[in-house]
Design a protein around this motif. Structure first.
Motif: not given
Length: 186
Positions: A103-108, A135-147
Motif C-alpha cells: 500500500q506504499s509508494v517509494a519515489i527515488g 525521476v531521472t535523466n538517464h533511461a539506461a540506468s540502474p534506477i530505471v531497472e529498480a522502478s
C-alpha cells in the motif's frame, strides 16, 4: 537543455523512447511523430500520480542535489493530505524502505540514475511489494531497472556545471505536474 512539452507542461526526453514491445529505443525521436512519441511520458506521469494519490504511505528518497527535490515533493503531497515523508539520509532510507508494503509508494530521485543508495532503497521497497517510481535523466540506468514507473527529465548540465540548476527545475516540474493531476482528480 531540457525540453518542456508546451501542451502538457511535462518534461520529456527527446532522445529516449520505448518501442512497441516496451524496449528502450534511443532513436525514437526520429521514428515517430512528436505527439505519438510523447504519449508514453503522459501515461507514465498519470500512472505515477494515480499510485501516489491512492497510496497509504509515500516515501521520497533523494541525496545531494536531489535532496531538496525530495523534500519539496513530500511537502506537496502532505499539503494534499497524503501521508508522505522525504528522506535524505542513506541509512534512514534503507530503514524506511524496508518497512514499506504493497500500500506504499517509494519515489527515488537521481539525475544520473546511478546513485547506489537511492537504487538500493527502491530495491528494498520492492521486497515489501511497494510500488516504485523514479525521476531521472538517464533511461539506461540502474534506477530505471529498480522502478515500476520511470519519469524522465532532459538536462545536459552535468557536463558543464555542478550546480544542477536545470535538472532541479525539470524534477520540480514533474512533481508540480503530479501535484496538479492529484488536485484536479481528487
Amino acid at each position: 537543455l531540457m525540453k518542456v512539452c508546451p501542451e502538457r507542461a511535462v518534461v520529456v526526453d527527446n532522445e529516449i523512447g520505448y518501442g512497441r514491445n516496451g524496449e528502450i529505443d534511443r532513436g525514437a525521436r526520429d521514428k515517430v511523430p512528436y505527439r505519438q512519441y510523447n504519449s508514453w511520458t503522459e501515461a507514465a506521469l498519470e500512472n505515477a500520480a494515480k499510485l501516489i494519490m491512492n497510496a497509504r504511505r509515500i516515501a521520497v528518497f533523494g541525496l545531494g542535489n536531489s535532496a531538496a527535490i525530495a523534500m519539496d515533493a513530500a511537502h506537496k503531497f502532505l499539503r494534499l493530505g497524503l501521508d508522505a515523508q522525504s528522506c535524505t539520509d542513506n541509512h534512514m532510507q534503507a530503514i524506511i524502505a524496508s518497512h514499506l508494503d504493497r500500500q506504499s509508494v517509494a519515489i527515488g530521485i537521481s539525475h544520473s540514475g546511478s546513485s547506489k543508495d537511492i537504487v538500493e532503497a527502491l530495491k528494498l521497497s520492492k521486497i515489501g511489494n511497494a510500488a516504485t517510481i523514479c525521476v531521472t535523466n538517464h533511461a539506461a540506468s540502474p534506477i530505471v531497472e529498480a522502478s515500476d514507473i520511470a519519469l524522465f527529465t532532459k538536462s545536459d548540465e552535468t557536463k558543464h556545471s555542478i550546480l544542477g540548476m536545470s535538472s532541479r527545475i525539470a524534477q520540480l516540474t514533474i512533481f508540480d505536474a503530479i501535484y496538479t493531476y492529484i488536485v484536479i482528480n481528487s
